[in-house]
Every structure is written in C-alpha cells, then in structure tokens.
Write a protein that holds these residues in place. Sequence first.
Motif, PDB file in Angstrom:
ATOM      1  N   UNK A 278       0.841  -1.305  -0.277  1.00  0.00           N
ATOM      2  CA  UNK A 278       0.002  -0.050  -0.007  1.00  0.00           C
ATOM      3  C   UNK A 278       0.819   1.268   0.027  1.00  0.00           C
ATOM      4  N   UNK A 279       0.704   2.087  -0.864  1.00  0.00           N
ATOM      5  CA  UNK A 279       1.292   3.415  -0.846  1.00  0.00           C
ATOM      6  C   UNK A 279       0.357   4.612  -0.796  1.00  0.00           C
TER       7      UNK A 279
ATOM      8  N   UNK B 212      -1.511   8.848  -7.358  1.00  0.00           N
ATOM      9  CA  UNK B 212      -1.341   8.936  -5.765  1.00  0.00           C
ATOM     10  C   UNK B 212      -0.218  10.067  -5.493  1.00  0.00           C
ATOM     11  N   UNK B 213       0.496  10.209  -6.116  1.00  0.00           N
ATOM     12  CA  UNK B 213       1.355  11.168  -5.948  1.00  0.00           C
ATOM     13  C   UNK B 213       0.510  12.660  -6.030  1.00  0.00           C
ATOM     14  N   UNK B 214      -0.288  12.755  -6.950  1.00  0.00           N
ATOM     15  CA  UNK B 214      -1.180  14.051  -7.230  1.00  0.00           C
ATOM     16  C   UNK B 214      -2.095  14.124  -5.901  1.00  0.00           C
ATOM     17  N   UNK B 215      -2.270  13.132  -4.943  1.00  0.00           N
ATOM     18  CA  UNK B 215      -3.088  13.101  -3.667  1.00  0.00           C
ATOM     19  C   UNK B 215      -4.600  12.604  -4.240  1.00  0.00           C
TER      20      UNK B 215
ATOM     21  N   UNK C  58       7.249   0.642  -8.136  1.00  0.00           N
ATOM     22  CA  UNK C  58       7.408   2.107  -7.482  1.00  0.00           C
ATOM     23  C   UNK C  58       8.721   2.157  -6.609  1.00  0.00           C
ATOM     24  N   UNK C  59       9.837   1.415  -6.947  1.00  0.00           N
ATOM     25  CA  UNK C  59      10.683   1.560  -6.115  1.00  0.00           C
ATOM     26  C   UNK C  59      11.512   2.846  -6.410  1.00  0.00           C
TER      27      UNK C  59
ATOM     28  N   UNK D 146       8.742  10.388  -3.167  1.00  0.00           N
ATOM     29  CA  UNK D 146       7.703  10.716  -3.787  1.00  0.00           C
ATOM     30  C   UNK D 146       6.517  10.109  -3.368  1.00  0.00           C
ATOM     31  N   UNK D 147       6.764   8.908  -2.845  1.00  0.00           N
ATOM     32  CA  UNK D 147       5.734   7.941  -2.266  1.00  0.00           C
ATOM     33  C   UNK D 147       6.062   7.406  -0.727  1.00  0.00           C
ATOM     34  N   UNK D 148       5.131   6.805  -0.155  1.00  0.00           N
ATOM     35  CA  UNK D 148       5.645   6.355   1.089  1.00  0.00           C
ATOM     36  C   UNK D 148       4.930   4.888   1.032  1.00  0.00           C
TER      37      UNK D 148
END
Length: 320
Positions: A173-174, A237-240, A251-252, A259-261
């Motif tokens: 999950x990111x 996801x990055x855009x919210x 997504x490595x 940029x992601x968690x």
Amino acid sequence: MRKSLLRMTFRQLQIFRSVCDNLSYSRAAEEMSLTQPAVSLQIRQLEELLGQPLFDYVGKKLYLTDAAVALQRAGADIFGRLESLDMQLADLQGSLQGQLSLAIESSAKYFVPHLFAAFRHEYPEVNLQLTVTNHAQALKRLSANRDDLLIMSRVPSDMNLEFLPFLNNPIIAVAPPEHPLCKQTALSLQDLTPWPLLVRELGSGTRQACEDYCHQKRAHFAHTLEVGSLEAQCEGVIAGLGLALLPRHAVRRELQYGALRELPVTELPLLRSWCLVHPRGKYLSPVAQAFFAFVRSERSQINALAERFAGPGPESTPGS
C-alpha cells in the motif's frame, strides 16, 4: 490430408498473418509492401484452397471465422518450426541465435528487461520481442499460442499449462508522503478504507488479486477510481487522488526518492509469484528452451536482481 492444402505458399500465410494481426486489408497491404487488391487476391486464393471463408465483415469491422482461427494456429506453428530450424542451424555452428517472443503482465515489465539482459549476457545473439498485456489479454494470447513463453501471476488451473514460479511479486500500500496515514506506525487494511483507492482496469491481474484479498480481509473501499495503467496509479497517488495497492517493483524509484511512502499495513505485502508459462506439450524453440532453463537454474542471480528492486520498506522510508 487435402491435396489443396499443399498448394498454400508461405507468402500467402505471411499475408494472412498480417491481416489477422491488423484486422485490416489496407494496413496489411502497407505492412507487406503490397497493394490492397493483391492482399485481397491472396486471401481469396487461400479461401478457395480451404473451401471456407476466413473473414467476416460486421459493421465495417473484420472478424476471424473459425477456419481463420484454425489456420492462424497452424501458421504460427509452421513459422515457429521454421524459426526453430534457423536456431538449430545456428546452434550447430556453435552459437544460439534467434528471437524470443515473450509476453508479460504489466506488473512484470519493470523487472523482466533486467532478467532478459542477464540472459542475453550469456547468449548475446538472441533478440527479444516483448509484449506487455494485462491478465485477460495474456490468457487470450495463451489460447492463440501467440508467444514462445509468458510471464504472469495467477496461472489458471482450467488450462493445460506448464509453469515455473520463479520470483515473488510483493504488493504494498502506498500514499503520498504528506498523507495522515504516513504518521502511523501500524495499520490494518480496514484503516485504509475511508480514503479513495486507485485501481487498475477490469482484466488486470493485480486488480483481481487485490480485490480478492481485500474481500477476504473484509476491507471494503467505498470509493475507487479506475485508471488504465500502473504509471497512472502511481501519478494519481502522488497527485493526492487516493491510495493504491501496487507491486513494490513498480514504485521502487518513487519510494527511493520519497515521492511515495509505503504504508505499514500488517496484512501486507501480498505475495504473488511470477511464473514462466507455456501450454503443456508446446514445442519450444531452442531459444525458448534456453530461457526456460536459465530461469530455472539461475535462481541466485534472479534473486540478486530482485534485491535491487526491493525498495525501502515502511520503517526505512525518509521521514519515518
């Protein structure tokens, strides 16, 4: 065997294959450097030899008849045998040459080029034809015998297939780094459900696996946004726009650069195996045999490659 079939030519089969691939006489003519009437003539001659029509027009769209599907499979086998002969002749000269036709599910497209590069280091004269599909398209290609080998998860049990699991495909999950859930040290899947979830299109193996798993864990997302690719999910996801369940390999870089968690969800990662697949009893070309043997025997090298794609875990992500 019907004597008429012996009068078919390789050129006719090449033209027929091009029409099947393009579903268009005009595009096939362009591809084969012919005029459209010449393509039409060759197809009519094939139909006369077979005694059955090969294509139907419905609403200005071209569709394959049952006879065309049968001829398509036979043609793939014929050309595959010729390519195999070419490879065997090269092998007799002391080198493995030829082309590997490989179809892969989209979640594997980040890792497989590196896997093939390792294989090509040992067999430098082998080339690659790579097709990226979703799960549903991969099943169609299997049924049509379109490729030498496929790489997929969720190998269907109702098809007569040989398959070799060779690497885990962890799904995590990111969230964007500023998301409130990133402040938590432990989460459940149900903790994610108040937020929108970005999902792939219908037919995606990753989407189906995630939906099945969430249903099993009774984590029901009331709000989902459908996007057509892994890249679109990542950017969304990055855009919210929401959260996503994504292969860690995909997504490595975003994890590495912050940029992601990766969210610390106790029920994740969801582990699925990538499998190398072909129909049982299928004749494999020397190149396909060599690639299958390489994947089967070089597990340590493959695992070392996979380590490069692991990405930071939730506990080691910047800002945690």
